[in-house]
Design a protein around this motif. Structure first.
Motif, PDB file in Angstrom:
ATOM      1  N   ILE A  66      -8.283  -4.845  -2.332  1.00  0.00           N
ATOM      2  CA  ILE A  66      -7.788  -4.204  -1.071  1.00  0.00           C
ATOM      3  C   ILE A  66      -7.467  -2.770  -1.701  1.00  0.00           C
ATOM      4  N   THR A  67      -7.415  -1.851  -0.923  1.00  0.00           N
ATOM      5  CA  THR A  67      -6.918  -0.392  -1.198  1.00  0.00           C
ATOM      6  C   THR A  67      -6.340   0.149   0.147  1.00  0.00           C
ATOM      7  N   TYR A  68      -5.478   1.096  -0.165  1.00  0.00           N
ATOM      8  CA  TYR A  68      -4.927   1.631   1.059  1.00  0.00           C
ATOM      9  C   TYR A  68      -5.091   3.137   1.104  1.00  0.00           C
ATOM     10  N   ASP A  69      -5.654   3.667   2.330  1.00  0.00           N
ATOM     11  CA  ASP A  69      -5.780   4.973   2.554  1.00  0.00           C
ATOM     12  C   ASP A  69      -4.626   5.850   3.357  1.00  0.00           C
ATOM     13  N   ALA A  70      -3.666   6.312   2.771  1.00  0.00           N
ATOM     14  CA  ALA A  70      -2.246   6.718   3.381  1.00  0.00           C
ATOM     15  C   ALA A  70      -2.710   7.698   4.326  1.00  0.00           C
ATOM     16  N   ASN A  72      -5.016   8.278   6.375  1.00  0.00           N
ATOM     17  CA  ASN A  72      -5.690   7.828   7.646  1.00  0.00           C
ATOM     18  C   ASN A  72      -5.232   6.431   8.071  1.00  0.00           C
ATOM     19  N   ASP A  73      -4.106   5.993   7.376  1.00  0.00           N
ATOM     20  CA  ASP A  73      -3.269   4.751   7.632  1.00  0.00           C
ATOM     21  C   ASP A  73      -4.457   3.644   7.766  1.00  0.00           C
ATOM     22  N   LEU A  74      -5.307   3.364   6.645  1.00  0.00           N
ATOM     23  CA  LEU A  74      -6.512   2.334   6.830  1.00  0.00           C
ATOM     24  C   LEU A  74      -6.455   1.824   5.401  1.00  0.00           C
ATOM     25  N   TYR A  75      -6.880   0.577   5.420  1.00  0.00           N
ATOM     26  CA  TYR A  75      -6.975  -0.195   4.342  1.00  0.00           C
ATOM     27  C   TYR A  75      -8.457  -0.511   4.154  1.00  0.00           C
ATOM     28  N   TYR A  76      -9.146  -0.701   3.115  1.00  0.00           N
ATOM     29  CA  TYR A  76     -10.284  -1.060   2.753  1.00  0.00           C
ATOM     30  C   TYR A  76     -10.644  -2.284   1.785  1.00  0.00           C
ATOM     31  N   ILE A 133     -11.720  -3.093  -5.617  1.00  0.00           N
ATOM     32  CA  ILE A 133     -11.910  -1.907  -4.859  1.00  0.00           C
ATOM     33  C   ILE A 133     -10.495  -0.730  -4.960  1.00  0.00           C
ATOM     34  N   THR A 134     -10.930   0.473  -5.265  1.00  0.00           N
ATOM     35  CA  THR A 134      -9.713   1.364  -5.186  1.00  0.00           C
ATOM     36  C   THR A 134     -10.290   2.606  -4.701  1.00  0.00           C
ATOM     37  N   GLY A 345       1.213  -0.410   0.608  1.00  0.00           N
ATOM     38  CA  GLY A 345       0.922   0.064   1.876  1.00  0.00           C
ATOM     39  C   GLY A 345       1.625   0.868   2.501  1.00  0.00           C
ATOM     40  N   SER A 346       1.704   1.051   3.686  1.00  0.00           N
ATOM     41  CA  SER A 346       2.221   1.996   4.517  1.00  0.00           C
ATOM     42  C   SER A 346       3.933   1.918   4.332  1.00  0.00           C
ATOM     43  N   LYS A 347       4.380   3.358   4.546  1.00  0.00           N
ATOM     44  CA  LYS A 347       5.935   3.253   4.520  1.00  0.00           C
ATOM     45  C   LYS A 347       6.216   2.509   5.681  1.00  0.00           C
ATOM     46  N   LEU A 348       7.503   1.796   5.447  1.00  0.00           N
ATOM     47  CA  LEU A 348       8.111   0.937   6.495  1.00  0.00           C
ATOM     48  C   LEU A 348       9.442   1.893   7.228  1.00  0.00           C
TER      49      LEU A 348
END
Length: 393
Positions: A66-70, A72-76, A133-134, A345-348
């Motif tokens: 898993i990887t994070y797209d900050a 767009n706030d999406l994960y792949y 994935i990255t 992940g996203s900022k809390l």
């Protein structure tokens, strides 16, 4: 003469100003080169996807990276389906941490992207085993495949378009990682490139073997770790440039009535641009899974790129990567599944960084796709800087 000396007596405010400028300059230099240090981690909840979940005519499962797209706030999340359930693919997810925790229902699938090979065709069944994935800064993802030793399918690391799923770049794999015909060299089947991560500056990519290369030593066994190799690529040249020894921990099985045991290194996450990473070590111990998170430093470790076989040299003289246990997930009040992937992940809501882990259910009805969320406490560069200047700060 007295007049000259008097004029040379600068006001104290000037000395103070010079001191402040020097301190700020040193801090900015420290900030630009500062290594990330995780000083605390707190579990903030989990979610599981429904068993047998179908999405856009695909069976959801096998999510091993898993990887994070900050932006767009999406994960792949990549599926390791070898083409038995559907074509090679990755999913796009939304993970809701807006309340500072994760609960069931907080993970939603919003898209699926089919991967296309060098001929812009879907991968044929058995030609890939996509595990890592990255995300890059170019709206692309690198994806690693373990291949299939039994079917003479080599591992690969390829860059794909996020929008179309088409191959853009293929990274060369050093020969020592490729299985040969006599079975004396290369990755072991299903123990190859599970991990994948890119440094924040997008200059370096890291992957690692899940267990030792055949010519490097034994695969992990009960109470016995395995010498893995971390492989570093330079993304400015797209060439491999360094390798490091990563020794997995020996794991004791618990009530292993089945006789089965498996252990290895399934993922890495780059913390900074200076060779500091997080690693997952995951084991099936006969009675559930054992999962541990480590902070890893490549600093001071030997580059073993020119060593074709670790068994052919004095193993004890090689400096492996440094590891520090961050968390043994068995200390959590959570039934763990087959955790294989991790990402920031996203900022809390409180501004702290989150960490997301995901499990590969192996398309097994007895397992589940489990997503775990954590809150990270990362020491601020200014605190690290002051600590370096003032002992016991």
């Amino acid at each position: 003469m007295k007049l000259i000396k008097k004029n040379l007596k600068f006001p104290k405010i000037i000395y103070l100003g010079i001191f402040i400028i020097v301190i700020i300059s040193l801090f900015l230099i420290n900030l630009s080169t500062s290594a990330v240090e995780i000083s605390g981690i707190e579990f903030i909840g989990q979610a599981t996807l429904p068993k047998g979940l179908s999405f856009q005519k695909t069976e959801v499962g096998g999510l091993s990276g898993i990887t994070y797209d900050a932006r767009n706030d999406l994960y792949y999340a990549i599926s390791d389906d070898r083409g038995q359930k559907a074509n090679a693919r990755f999913y796009t997810l939304k993970i809701d941490l807006s309340k500072g925790s994760l609960r069931n229902g907080g993970v939603v699938l919003v898209g699926v992207t089919t991967l296309l090979n060098d001929n812009s065709q879907t991968f044929t069944a058995g030609s890939s085993d996509t595990e890592g994935i990255t995300l890059t800064k170019k709206d692309t993802v690198f994806i690693s495949s373990e291949g299939d030793v039994g079917q003479s399918v080599n591992p690969f690391i390829k860059e794909f378009s996020l929008a179309s799923g088409r191959v853009i770049t293929t990274l060369p794999i050093p020969n020592k990682f490729l299985p040969n015909q006599n079975g004396q060299q290369g990755v072991r089947n299903n123990l190859a490139f599970e991990s994948l991560t890119i440094t924040p500056d997008n200059k370096h990519l890291f992957t690692a073997t899940e267990n030792a290369l055949i010519q490097d030593g034994l695969a992990a066994k009960a109470n016995l770790g395995s010498p893995c190799r971390i492989l570093q690529y330079n993304l400015l040249t797209n060439q491999p440039e360094k390798e490091f020894l990563y020794q997995t921990e020996p794991v004791a099985p618990l009530l292993n009535l089945t006789g089965r045991f498996a252990s290895g290194l399934p993922d890495l996450l780059a913390l900074d641009n200076l060779g500091h990473l997080l690693s997952i070590e995951r084991s099936f111990t006969g009675l559930g899974f054992a999962v541990s998170l480590f902070q890893v430093s490549l600093e001071g470790s030997d580059d073993i790129q020119d060593i074709k076989s670790l068994l052919a040299v004095d193993f004890q003289n090689i400096k492996p990567v440094k590891k520090k246990l961050l968390l043994n997930l068995r200390t959590l009040d959570v039934a763990l599944d087959n955790i294989e992937g991790l990402t920031f992940g996203s900022k809390l809501p409180n501004g702290q960084r989150s960490l997301i882990l995901i499990s590969d259910d192996n398309f097994n009805s007895l397992q589940r796709t489990q997503i775990l969320a954590f809150k990270l406490q990362i020491e601020a560069p200014i605190i690290k800087f002051l600590r370096s200047l003032i002992p016991h700060f």
